[in-house]
Design a protein around this motif. Structure first.
Motif, PDB file in Angstrom:
ATOM      1  N   LEU A  29      69.799 -19.563  52.142  1.00 20.34           N
ATOM      2  CA  LEU A  29      70.769 -18.509  51.841  1.00 20.34           C
ATOM      3  C   LEU A  29      71.732 -18.868  50.714  1.00 20.34           C
ATOM      4  O   LEU A  29      72.412 -17.994  50.189  1.00 20.34           O
ATOM      5  N   GLN A  76      73.817 -12.612  43.424  1.00 22.19           N
ATOM      6  CA  GLN A  76      73.571 -13.710  44.366  1.00 22.19           C
ATOM      7  C   GLN A  76      74.877 -14.313  44.885  1.00 22.19           C
ATOM      8  O   GLN A  76      74.902 -14.911  45.953  1.00 22.19           O
ATOM      9  N   TRP A  80      77.423  -8.790  48.905  1.00 19.44           N
ATOM     10  CA  TRP A  80      78.163  -8.169  50.011  1.00 19.44           C
ATOM     11  C   TRP A  80      79.379  -7.405  49.476  1.00 19.44           C
ATOM     12  O   TRP A  80      79.636  -6.271  49.882  1.00 19.44           O
ATOM     13  N   GLU A  83      78.315  -4.245  47.834  1.00 18.66           N
ATOM     14  CA  GLU A  83      77.929  -3.239  48.824  1.00 18.66           C
ATOM     15  C   GLU A  83      79.169  -2.508  49.346  1.00 18.66           C
ATOM     16  O   GLU A  83      79.161  -1.270  49.480  1.00 18.66           O
ATOM     17  N   LEU A 145      68.389  -8.003  44.988  1.00 17.91           N
ATOM     18  CA  LEU A 145      68.381  -7.262  46.248  1.00 17.91           C
ATOM     19  C   LEU A 145      66.985  -7.272  46.883  1.00 17.91           C
ATOM     20  O   LEU A 145      66.840  -7.441  48.101  1.00 17.91           O
ATOM     21  N   GLU A 146      65.947  -7.144  46.054  1.00 18.93           N
ATOM     22  CA  GLU A 146      64.578  -7.076  46.559  1.00 18.93           C
ATOM     23  C   GLU A 146      64.002  -8.452  46.880  1.00 18.93           C
ATOM     24  O   GLU A 146      63.285  -8.621  47.872  1.00 18.93           O
ATOM     25  N   PRO A 149      67.491 -14.006  48.784  1.00 18.92           N
ATOM     26  CA  PRO A 149      67.821 -14.110  50.216  1.00 18.92           C
ATOM     27  C   PRO A 149      68.865 -13.077  50.621  1.00 18.92           C
ATOM     28  O   PRO A 149      69.788 -12.777  49.871  1.00 18.92           O
ATOM     29  N   THR A 150      68.714 -12.552  51.804  1.00 18.50           N
ATOM     30  CA  THR A 150      69.634 -11.531  52.303  1.00 18.50           C
ATOM     31  C   THR A 150      70.949 -12.190  52.725  1.00 18.50           C
ATOM     32  O   THR A 150      70.945 -13.120  53.533  1.00 18.50           O
ATOM     33  N   PHE A 154      74.947  -9.078  55.595  1.00 16.24           N
ATOM     34  CA  PHE A 154      73.975  -7.994  55.760  1.00 16.24           C
ATOM     35  C   PHE A 154      73.268  -8.117  57.107  1.00 16.24           C
ATOM     36  O   PHE A 154      73.001  -7.123  57.779  1.00 16.24           O
ATOM     37  N   GLN A 155      72.989  -9.347  57.479  1.00 15.38           N
ATOM     38  CA  GLN A 155      72.253  -9.576  58.722  1.00 15.38           C
ATOM     39  C   GLN A 155      73.151  -9.379  59.945  1.00 15.38           C
ATOM     40  O   GLN A 155      72.713  -8.831  60.965  1.00 15.38           O
ATOM     41  N   LYS A 161      69.032  -2.129  52.801  1.00 20.38           N
ATOM     42  CA  LYS A 161      69.031  -2.418  51.365  1.00 20.38           C
ATOM     43  C   LYS A 161      68.686  -1.162  50.572  1.00 20.38           C
ATOM     44  O   LYS A 161      67.622  -0.587  50.746  1.00 20.38           O
ATOM     45  N   ASN A 754      79.639 -16.132  48.733  1.00 24.59           N
ATOM     46  CA  ASN A 754      78.710 -16.620  49.748  1.00 24.59           C
ATOM     47  C   ASN A 754      79.353 -17.787  50.492  1.00 24.59           C
ATOM     48  O   ASN A 754      79.627 -18.828  49.900  1.00 24.59           O
TER      49      ASN A 754
END
Length: 794
Positions: A29, A76, A80, A83, A145-146, A149-150, A154-155, A161, A754
């Motif tokens: 991550l 990266q 978040w 978003e 995004l595609e 790593p998420t 988000f998790q 997404k 992050n």
């Protein structure tokens, strides 16, 4: 025994496997700062050097490749945050957080920023460089995004997404513009005071601009209670997961006043603190372009930036660009309203707000020609008293993307000046300095003049046609100063000089910071970068000592206890500094709360008093009101058989202050140091969950500074006296054109959003201590101290 041993070994093995899984998962991550990757859409290999604070230095063969790469590395570290930012204006936070965010979503969805974004995009030149570079930036975001790593948020929250679009960019700029506005907080409250108490009670507020003694100087070669609106909007901004813009400092000194004979530039925009912090730094170099910029999450061009040729930054103008109107419904048809030409139909729009933990909510929005009705968007407004909101941003052509592109692609000071005309709203003080010795302060915004009998500090009459009349100024009339004779420019959100004999209305901040900046800049003619580093951290108030003198004249000093005498002596000898070990600011700020409470709460009531505490106008009026013996506010309206005096209120407030501090921090006045009550914690939205607080939040820390000093670390007055800093310098930047490669900056926490990155909070301690780090521009130095990530075309 064997069974017990087997169980113990099994438990140990499971524990080891969990630890290994967490380590591997955490490694996966983390942002990728070195190695090689394939990046769609770029034409040639692009290299990114991440320096020792995680700031990307992007070297590309074209601006388009650079922007695609920027989108990827920005995502990266801050996906978040991106978003959250893109969801505010269209009212889509409830999809993530459930009904707790429904009030926010109803309000922002009802304003119509999402529709304005669609309209602006339809008018764009799709072949323009600003449009094409924006698409390249979005390509980079969407590839991360595609394929990347998420993010852990988000998790945890369960975020679907969705590809980022240019409408997201416009919506982010729209929210930024709205967060500048203050009318929705102040105008309803001022209207209530006028209608319930009378104009005499408003004299102390100086809403005619009379309290602004330090003004920015231009230099040109030519009976209904409405405070529910204030309460609701203040609460929405306070509880938003993305912080509002509040104030700012900036000053630029010309060659005549520097030791090197080159321009020095400083800027520290004041924004609500959050984690991740507001700005993302990135340095882009291509054969035809270089810019070291500060980016909002999800936006392609920097609002703050510099290169070897020029530097720019911003503060908030605080001009009034929003009006509230009381509409008159047709008694025969609630879907019509009165205008000067007769009744007109409201425009009625239905929107669906998706809510994570309940069924969808259908929002019906009514719009007059002034703008959307706030009834139904904020709590507490009666349906038969419709209030509409007129806002410059939504009433004029939205060219914000081209404007921000132009700021970072200007060729000279004249080109830079003209690009600002594209910004109808928000109102900004845009600061400029360059390597050729030019300095400038230029205001943005579509400014207008209203009839003399119309006071925009109140809710206006929507039916008479007179209150809505506006005479627009040509952009050439906007205040500015380019290369003034006094050889410096500055802004601290203070009142500007009259425009064409018209004192432009606004929600300006008091003179404290402006006065201190002028005090420091004026007498000195050998400024250095090191001097600026010290000045931008200055925590001495230019006004508080004079307020203390007013306080001392009102306190009855005959029957003071020993503790009260000791505390009073601390105030008497105070020079206005707000260092960690100072005692006086603890006494002073607690006193201000009790003085404000005892003076205003009896007339306003608790809710409206709390609204007053959140407004700029409160800060403006304290110095004047506290010295005014004849103010009608001194009398306590709840004691009918007695009329209280200024001296009685100030003495009572002082006694309450000392009693409170004795209980809170002990009997020894010497122990009442500022660090015990003035702290900061940078809060992540998920840090509201107690179990996640230490993982996502940064802090708390003891911190110096205070309200309305240059090192403006802001808090709201409370009886508890826990002066928890909510906002402050979102960066401190200093650009020295005699040595531009060694210009300096700092962020409040870190570059990455992050929590697994080492750059999540690696600047926090430095920031709190007033330290800086280099904004590196020398390629050899960057290569020698950085990790290298190479992006290859597919």
């Amino acid at each position: 025994m064997r069974l017990l041993k087997k169980i113990s070994l099994s438990v140990l093995l499971i524990f080891v496997l969990i630890v290994v899984f967490i380590l591997i998962y955490g490694f996966y991550l983390k942002p990728k700062y070195d190695g090689e990757m394939v990046l769609n859409s770029i034409k040639k290999e692009t290299t990114v050097y991440f320096d020792d604070y995680g700031i990307p230095h992007i070297y590309a063969q074209s601006q388009k490749d650079a922007m695609t790469t920027l989108g990827y590395v920005h995502a990266q570290d801050r996906l978040w945050q991106m978003e959250l930012m893109r969801r505010i204006a269209p009212g889509r936070l409830s999809e993530l957080f459930g009904s707790v965010m429904l009030k926010n979503d109803k309000f922002f969805a009802g304003l119509g920023m999402d529709e304005d974004s669609e309209k602006a995009i339809a008018q764009l030149d799709k072949n323009s460089e600003s449009y094409q570079l924006t698409l390249a930036y979005l390509d980079g975001i969407n590839q991360f995004l595609e394929e990347g790593p998420t993010p852990i948020e988000f998790q945890l929250v369960g975020v679907p997404k969705e590809k980022f679009t240019i409408k997201d960019v416009y919506n982010i700029f729209g929210y930024m513009a709205f967060s500048f506005a203050m009318a929705q907080k102040s105008d309803p409250l001022m209207t209530d005071i006028r209608d319930e108490l009378g104009m005499d009670y408003l004299k102390d507020f100086g809403i005619d601009g009379s309290l602004a003694h330090t003004k920015l100087k231009s230099f040109k070669e030519k009976s209904e209670a409405y405070s529910e609106i204030s309460k609701s909007v203040a609460s929405l901004l306070e509880n938003s997961p993305v912080p509002p813009f509040i104030g700012s400092n900036s000053w630029v000194v010309g060659p005549q006043k520097t030791k090197s004979g080159k321009v020095l530039f400083a800027n520290d925009p004041h924004i609500g603190f959050s984690q991740p912090c507001t700005w993302y730094e990135a340095h882009i170099v291509t054969p035809d372009y270089e810019m070291y910029g500060y980016y909002l999450a999800g936006t392609p061009f920097p609002l703050l930036g510099h290169n070897r040729e020029y530097a720019y930054g911003l503060t908030m103008f605080e001009n009034d660009d929003m009006d509230l109107f009381l509409e008159t419904n047709n008694p025969e048809n609630e879907n019509q309203y009165q205008t000067k030409d007769g009744f007109k139909n409201y425009q009625i729009i239905e929107k669906v707000i998706k809510v994570k933990d309940s069924s969808d909510v259908v929002l019906k929005v009514k719009k007059s020609h002034h703008g959307p009705l706030l009834n139904g968007l904020v709590d507490g407004l009666k349906e038969d008293k419709p209030i509409s909101m007129w806002w410059t941003y939504l009433q004029h052509k939205n060219q914000i993307l081209d404007a921000v592109y132009s700021l970072c692609h200007a060729k000279n000071v004249e080109d830079f000046h003209q690009s600002i005309e594209l910004i109808a709203a928000p109102g900004l003080n845009i600061m400029y300095g360059d390597a050729k010795g030019n300095i400038a302060w230029i205001t943005s915004g579509k400014l207008y003049k209203m009839p003399e009998n119309v006071n925009p500090n109140f809710i206006l009459n929507g039916a008479n046609g007179e209150d809505e009349e506006k005479e627009y100024y040509d952009f050439s009339e906007n205040p500015y100063a380019i290369n003034p004779a006094w050889n410096y420019v500055y802004s601290a959100n203070n009142q500007v000089e009259p425009i064409d004999d018209y004192l432009y209305p606004g929600y300006y901040l008091p003179e404290d910071r402006a006065k201190r900046i002028v005090q420091l800049l004026e007498p000195k003619n050998d400024w250095t970068k090191e001097d600026f580093m010290k000045m931008i951290n200055d925590d001495q108030s230019s006004v508080a000592p004079s307020i203390v003198q007013s306080i001392l004249t009102g306190i009855n000093q005959n029957d003071l206890s020993e503790t009260e005498k000791t505390a009073l002596n601390e105030l008497k000898k105070w020079n206005g500094s707000n260092a960690l070990t100072d005692v006086a600011p603890t006494i002073y700020n607690q006193f201000l709360f009790y003085y404000l409470k005892n003076t205003f709460e009896d007339e306003l009531g608790k809710d409206r008093f709390n609204i007053l505490l959140s407004t700029h106008i409160l800060k403006q009026m304290i110095a004047f009101q506290i010295a005014n013996e004849d103010s009608p506010w001194w009398d306590n309206s709840s004691t009918k058989d007695k009329k209280e005096s200024r001296n009685e209120i100030l003495t009572l407030s002082f006694q309450q202050t000392i009693s409170h501090l004795e209980k809170k921090v002990g009997n020894q006045v010497s122990g009442w140091t500022w660090n015990k009550v003035h702290t900061v914690e940078h809060k992540h939205p998920l840090g509201e969950v107690a179990a996640l607080r230490s993982y996502f939040n940064v802090g708390p820390f003891e911190i110096n500074g205070s309200n309305e000093v240059i090192n403006n670390l802001m808090f709201t007055f409370t009886e508890a006296g826990n002066h928890q800093v909510k906002a402050g310098p979102s960066t401190r930047r200093i650009i020295d054109f005699s040595d531009v490669e060694n210009s300096v900056s700092i962020l409040p926490t870190g570059q990455s959003g992050n929590p697994l990155s080492q750059h999540y909070d690696d600047q926090a301690v430095m920031y709190n201590e007033g330290k800086f780090r280099k904004m590196k521009m020398n390629r050899k130095e960057i290569e020698a101290s950085s990790r290298k990530l190479v992006f290859k075309p597919r």
